[in-house]
Design a protein around this motif. Sequence first.
Motif, PDB file in Angstrom:
ATOM      1  N   GLU A 261      -7.623  -4.435  -5.009  1.00 54.10           N
ATOM      2  CA  GLU A 261      -6.473  -4.517  -4.145  1.00 54.10           C
ATOM      3  C   GLU A 261      -6.832  -3.787  -2.969  1.00 54.10           C
TER       4      GLU A 261
ATOM      5  N   CYS B 129      -2.675   0.058 -11.667  1.00 51.87           N
ATOM      6  CA  CYS B 129      -2.671   0.325 -10.122  1.00 51.87           C
ATOM      7  C   CYS B 129      -1.079   0.942 -10.086  1.00 51.87           C
TER       8      CYS B 129
ATOM      9  N   LYS C 112      -7.697  -1.255  -0.631  1.00 55.84           N
ATOM     10  CA  LYS C 112      -8.040   0.308  -0.666  1.00 55.84           C
ATOM     11  C   LYS C 112      -8.212   0.894   0.595  1.00 55.84           C
TER      12      LYS C 112
ATOM     13  N   THR D 178       0.511  -3.303  -6.505  1.00 50.08           N
ATOM     14  CA  THR D 178      -0.453  -3.170  -5.654  1.00 50.08           C
ATOM     15  C   THR D 178      -1.411  -4.235  -5.695  1.00 50.08           C
TER      16      THR D 178
ATOM     17  N   SER E 123       0.853  -1.148   0.020  1.00 50.26           N
ATOM     18  CA  SER E 123      -0.115   0.037   0.194  1.00 50.26           C
ATOM     19  C   SER E 123       0.814   1.113  -0.100  1.00 50.26           C
TER      20      SER E 123
ATOM     21  N   ASN F 193      -3.256   3.453  -1.688  1.00 56.99           N
ATOM     22  CA  ASN F 193      -3.581   3.035  -3.037  1.00 56.99           C
ATOM     23  C   ASN F 193      -4.593   3.812  -3.429  1.00 56.99           C
TER      24      ASN F 193
END
Length: 606
Positions: free
Chosen positions: A85, A425, A87, A493, A74, A78
């Motif tokens: 992923e 990402c 968050k 991530t 992270s 993120n």
Amino acid sequence: MKLEMKETATEFLFFVNNEPAARIKKQTDRFDSFVFHEGDVVEWTCKTAKETDHMCMELEDCFEAKHIVVPAVSYDQNPWGKDHEYKGLEKDGIPYSFAYHRTAVPGATVSKGNRVSLAVCSSDTASGSMFIQNKKAVHRLIWPETESPQYLMADCFMPEYIGKINPRCEFKGWIFFSDQCDADEKMMLYIWKQNIKRLHLKQSAQTIWNWSVEYAKKLYTHDGEIHAFNIGFRWDGNEWVKREEMKYEIGWCGQNASLAVSLLYDYQMNGNKDSLKKGLAVLDWWTQKARSKEGLLLTRYDPEDSLIDACNLGTAGCQLIEAYEQCERIGVRRTQYLTAALEICDFAMAHQRLDGGIAMSWNRDGSVHTLEGTAGAFLILPLVKAFEKTHKEKYNIAAVRAYSYYFREFKNCGYGTSGALDTCCIDKESVIPLLKGGIMLYEATGFERYLKMAQKAAWYLSTWQWHQSVVYPSDSILGKMGYDTFGGTAVSTSHHHIDPFALCYVEDLKKLAIFTKNTQWESRAFAIWYNASQGISDGTLMIGETGVRPRGSCDEGILHTRWGNNGNYFGVSQWLVAWPCAFRLEVLRKLDNWNWLNGEEQEAWL
């Protein structure tokens, strides 16, 4: 930097340059003690009167957290991208905790303020956790291994995992303080030095070269007018077969240009005419035939609507210049390779904006498809090489403008994006050209600032590199393989698996070590080579429920943590893609000291 600790009746307070930096509240059931190392590194020990099978050591910042990092998991929670992923730092009000094998440093969490930064980690199997309270970060080290309230898999989130430990009275963590934004760098340097060890390779450099050339030729495909390397082999339930769709790619996963150049080197080294024939055939086909109807060089030949992207173009430009130079060495005339490389550079300059940015991808007619993404920085690399080759200032100006733009973006954000083309990402790969480009511009101009920028990129890449050797269950695939995570790098991530992509910057880390006189970078480079040398098939290797793997092949992904599809973890991807083979050959052809690659010079940093 001045670091002090003061003890009150209720807490331990740490001060950096007389400003409060962190506090640890006293607990009635334990005793905390601290030993200061190297001035700004604190060894934190927690002891209990009775043995216990669980522990949570907690530290709270005294400053507002502007940037936070959980290495390889992270980055500022993120915020960029739209992938599956983690968050944020919590789920339904419960802070996430991450297993020690999910983070690049065991239990690591990092917070950065305006004048102070700090990092917390463990030297064993503690899980790390972090949450924000009143704009301040709270760092936690948790035993036993805990992934809560859920953990990330490739296709879903799974319910929490809580392991077990033998009861004990002592637990230990590390705290790293800085009056700059580099507490994470201090942490990684210290833990790397703690964990560095003599690394033993299973194959010699010569063997890896021979096997990799053999696998490259197995990937070679002549289909009508097409001369290309297939992107890889997959298991169809009965045998290993070449992939039938998205088969040909000049860079990234397919690495057609790189594989072809390596075959030209194989001809020079071993006089193998078959290598020369196949290498030239592939390069000729890509430069002459693999074009859109508008005449633009393609980066993926299929499907017909595939994009032209900066990652592939940048790789192609660099490899084509090297192909031209290698052809000159072996007495073969191929000026079209240099022409094609300069065509890529001219394309990049035609699309460069006033702010220096270029773009990340284009449609086949040359119209822009995606502007955003640090991966646009890959086009810096052929621009620098074109300047070195032609001495035309326009390429230097374009490269400097692009590097300034993408590095400024990276510095402001603290991360890179979209280098791994199958994700959207934060990732590792997108910052690779900032390391490579910084080294190249330093070599071309001698300006120290590029070396400092390259080193910042190298530190970021180190947040993706495993500083520990994970012990896997003996009945797991990785346990049976005896796989060592040390030195490996995770992808992004959203893709929590280790791959050998870092091979492509082994040479750059070696150069960085020389230029900065810091052997840490050399040891990290060798650890990448060591990690990536594992699992290469000798022609008899079978892993899991598949048949014998082709010699020289290896998996793209190592599932080093609880990540995969349908509950598959601590295993492998079963995808024998082309690029690890190509990158191994690149390292071997660029580093002529194969004694170093054989591990014979490790005393320099041990």
